[in-house]
Motif scaffolding. Structure first.
Motif, short mmCIF file in Angstrom:
data_model
loop_
_atom_site.label_atom_id
_atom_site.label_comp_id
_atom_site.label_asym_id
_atom_site.label_seq_id
_atom_site.Cartn_x
_atom_site.Cartn_y
_atom_site.Cartn_z
N UNK A 163 27.06 90.33 125.85
CA UNK A 163 27.59 91.60 125.36
C UNK A 163 27.47 91.68 123.84
N UNK A 164 27.64 90.56 123.16
CA UNK A 164 27.49 90.56 121.70
C UNK A 164 26.04 90.82 121.31
N UNK A 165 25.09 90.28 122.07
CA UNK A 165 23.68 90.53 121.79
C UNK A 165 23.34 92.01 121.91
N UNK A 166 24.04 92.72 122.78
CA UNK A 166 23.81 94.15 122.90
C UNK A 166 24.15 94.87 121.59
N UNK A 167 25.30 94.51 120.99
CA UNK A 167 25.65 95.10 119.71
C UNK A 167 24.71 94.69 118.60
N UNK A 168 24.31 93.42 118.60
CA UNK A 168 23.36 92.95 117.59
C UNK A 168 22.01 93.65 117.71
N UNK A 169 21.60 93.91 118.94
CA UNK A 169 20.33 94.60 119.15
C UNK A 169 20.36 95.99 118.53
N UNK A 170 21.49 96.68 118.65
CA UNK A 170 21.62 98.01 118.05
C UNK A 170 21.54 97.91 116.53
N UNK B 97 18.49 99.88 114.94
CA UNK B 97 18.82 101.14 114.27
C UNK B 97 19.27 100.98 112.83
N UNK B 98 19.67 99.78 112.45
CA UNK B 98 20.23 99.61 111.10
C UNK B 98 19.53 98.50 110.33
N UNK B 99 18.34 98.10 110.78
CA UNK B 99 17.48 97.18 110.04
C UNK B 99 18.14 95.85 109.71
N UNK B 100 18.98 95.38 110.62
CA UNK B 100 19.61 94.08 110.41
C UNK B 100 18.63 92.96 110.76
N UNK C 152 31.58 98.37 122.36
CA UNK C 152 31.20 98.34 120.95
C UNK C 152 29.92 99.13 120.68
N UNK C 153 28.98 99.14 121.62
CA UNK C 153 27.67 99.75 121.36
C UNK C 153 27.70 101.26 121.39
N UNK C 154 28.61 101.86 122.16
CA UNK C 154 28.61 103.32 122.25
C UNK C 154 29.89 103.98 121.73
N UNK C 155 30.97 103.23 121.57
CA UNK C 155 32.23 103.84 121.14
C UNK C 155 32.67 103.40 119.74
N UNK C 156 32.10 102.31 119.23
CA UNK C 156 32.54 101.81 117.92
C UNK C 156 31.43 101.91 116.88
N UNK C 157 30.30 101.27 117.14
CA UNK C 157 29.22 101.23 116.15
C UNK C 157 28.76 102.61 115.69
N UNK C 158 28.55 103.59 116.59
CA UNK C 158 28.05 104.89 116.11
C UNK C 158 29.02 105.63 115.21
N UNK C 159 30.31 105.26 115.21
CA UNK C 159 31.30 106.01 114.44
C UNK C 159 31.74 105.29 113.18
N UNK C 160 31.19 104.12 112.93
CA UNK C 160 31.55 103.39 111.72
C UNK C 160 30.82 103.96 110.51
N UNK C 161 31.47 103.91 109.36
CA UNK C 161 30.82 104.35 108.13
C UNK C 161 29.72 103.38 107.73
#
Length: 516
Positions: free
Chosen positions: A307-314, A318-321, A276-285
């Motif tokens: 693994x979910x925390x890795x996506x949340x960290x991004x 990077x997206x001010x969540x 999710x962190x390198x193949x999904x999130x960077x390509x989402x609108x």
């Protein structure tokens, strides 16, 4: 049709029927004989029939002998008073439709050779229908793509019964084309919605097939060009959605969000979270829309939470969540099992990343250092050789936490203010404690562990130690490394070397003569 025995006989018989149909419309009924062989139980006969259908309907598409427009029912046309040519085209279009339906069924055939040939034939028809459309354009310059036929292909690939991983690997080559990739994403949304609506309990096979297809989709870095289309176009129009990268990103986002909104098997959660962190999130609108999936996965515990925390960290970085429970969740993952699970290396790699900011409050970093030090008391040597430098790195990054090792009269175990059972790191009182655990580990039975724990006795102003080479360290590697060590000199086994069995050799002889 009377068929000769064997594949060679079937090839000759089908070849004669093919030549007859293409040579004269009066021989059109021979198409039934060709389609009948598609129902054969012999693998080689089916393959010959598929090749024959490919040549037959490929030629008819190029010659424009299939009806174009909304296809009427066969019965109504045959009893009508329209011309013979129109009746022939409608009739042949229905045979073409029957052929495509059967090819879609053959995508689930037990023989991979049959499946591969059926896929190649259907994709050939997709390309030909794109060049010679079977529907009328609504306006001049309207973008036409055989979406119904292509949905048949994607539906066969996303089978609920058959493992299509090998066939999907063959389909990957088509995803290099921008138009195929775009319509694959759209067709996948419809197929997932249809299958999940039809099955109360969706089979695991379908989820695995869907994930294999979705994870194979990767967006281009630049706007699509006509040269990269599978269906050849003279030029691109700005009115076509397929010609804009932002539309591809929207389709990519819709594909993944519609897939992830369902209740997935736990094994599939892990596969998704790994990429999710390198193949999904960077390509989402809109990457922030993944927050629901990630928080739901974070509540599952164990490796999935990490693994979910890795996506949340991004999303935070990077997206001010805003996700105030992030470090509390990470803190809760620190338990004795973290040193023994197979994802230990990934856990500490990500934990090192999460705790790398120098802006983290001292109480938070102290809580992590103290929790790790406490867990280190019962950790195996291979884990200690990694976690001890990890703790020292935390102290190097955050000088305010060095009070944990510079408190000369730290509390003993029975008076330690640190509350190991507290789930909130802010309430654990770690900053009031000391790292007496590291001092205890200086007396560890393994010399390398005691040496690593003795680093806190030195100045902590030295550069950080890279823990990357230590993440995958195993007990077997430590054992092999110890065996290869060579001592500088022999190790003495006694304080005074022995000079004989009972003393000096001369003393023994003297005693013998005296007794005699």
């Amino acid at each position: 049709m009377e068929r000769e025995p064997g594949a060679a006989g079937a090839r000759r018989a089908l070849g004669r029927r093919l030549e007859a149909v293409l040579a004269s419309r009066s021989e059109a009924n021979a198409v039934f004989d060709i389609l009948a062989v598609l129902q054969s139980e012999d693998h080689e006969e089916i393959q010959e029939a598929v090749r024959t259908c490919s040549r037959l309907f490929g030629a008819l598409l190029e010659r424009g002998e299939l009806f174009v427009g909304q296809l009427p029912s066969e019965e109504m046309v045959m009893i009508g008073s329209r011309g013979a040519m129109r009746k022939y085209k409608v009739w042949m279009r229905h045979r073409y439709h029957s052929c495509c339906s059967r090819l879609g069924e053959l995508l689930g055939h037990p023989s991979f050779q049959v499946k591969e040939l059926a896929l190649g034939t259907l994709m050939k028809f997709v390309q030909l229908e794109g060049v010679h459309p079977l529907e009328k354009p609504k306006w001049e310059g309207n973008y036409l793509f055989p979406q119904d036929l292509f949905k048949l292909v994607v539906g066969g690939l996303l089978s609920p019964e058959e493992d299509q991983s090998l066939l999907l690997s063959q389909f990957r080559e088509y995803l290099d084309h921008d138009d195929i990739r775009y319509h694959t994403m759209r067709a996948a949304v419809d197929t997932v919605a249809r299958i999940t609506g039809q099955h109360p309990e969706v089979p695991l096979t379908f989820w695995n097939n869907a994930f294999t297809l979705l994870s194979a989709v990767s967006l281009p870095r630049r706007e699509p060009t006509a040269s990269s289309f599978y269906v050849k176009r003279a030029e691109l129009s700005d009115t076509w959605k397929v010609a804009h990268l932002k539309e591809h990103r929207k389709a990519f986002q819709a594909m993944w969000l519609n897939f992830l909104k369902h209740k997935l098997p736990l094994s599939l959660y892990k596969k998704v979270l790994v990429i999710v962190h390198d193949a999904i999130l960077p390509q989402l609108a809109q990457p922030r829309l993944m927050i629901d999936f990630l928080t739901r996965a974070c509540d599952l515990g164990g490796a999935l939470s990490l693994l979910a925390l890795n996506g949340l960290f991004i999303l935070i970085h990077k997206h001010n969540l805003e996700y105030p429970d992030f470090y509390r969740k990470l803190y809760g993952l620190l338990d004795p099992s973290v040193f023994h699970v197979k994802y230990r290396a990934r856990f500490f790699h990500l934990a090192d990343l999460f705790l790398s900011s120098s802006h983290l409050p001292a109480y938070l970093v102290a809580a992590f250092a103290k929790r790790l030090a406490r867990l280190a008391l019962t950790a195996p040597p291979e884990a200690l050789l990694m976690v001890l430098p990890f703790i020292c790195n935390l102290l190097c990054r955050h000088p305010a936490c060095r009070v944990l090792v510079h408190r000369p009269h730290g509390p003993e175990l029975d008076a330690d203010p640190y509350d190991a059972r507290e789930e909130d790191p802010a309430q654990s009182r770690a900053l009031e404690s000391s790292l007496w655990e590291l001092q205890a580990l200086q007396r560890h039975y393994h010399p390398e562990v005691s040496k690593a724990a003795s680093v806190i006795n030195q100045a902590l102003s030295v550069p950080e130690v890279s823990i990357a080479p230590l993440l995958e360290l195993t007990a077997y590697e430590i054992f092999e490394r110890d065996l290869k060590k060579k001592g500088r000199e022999p190790v003495p086994l006694e304080y005074l070397p022995a000079q004989g069995l009972l003393g000096r050799p001369g003393d023994i002889c003297a005693q013998h003569f005296t007794l005699s």
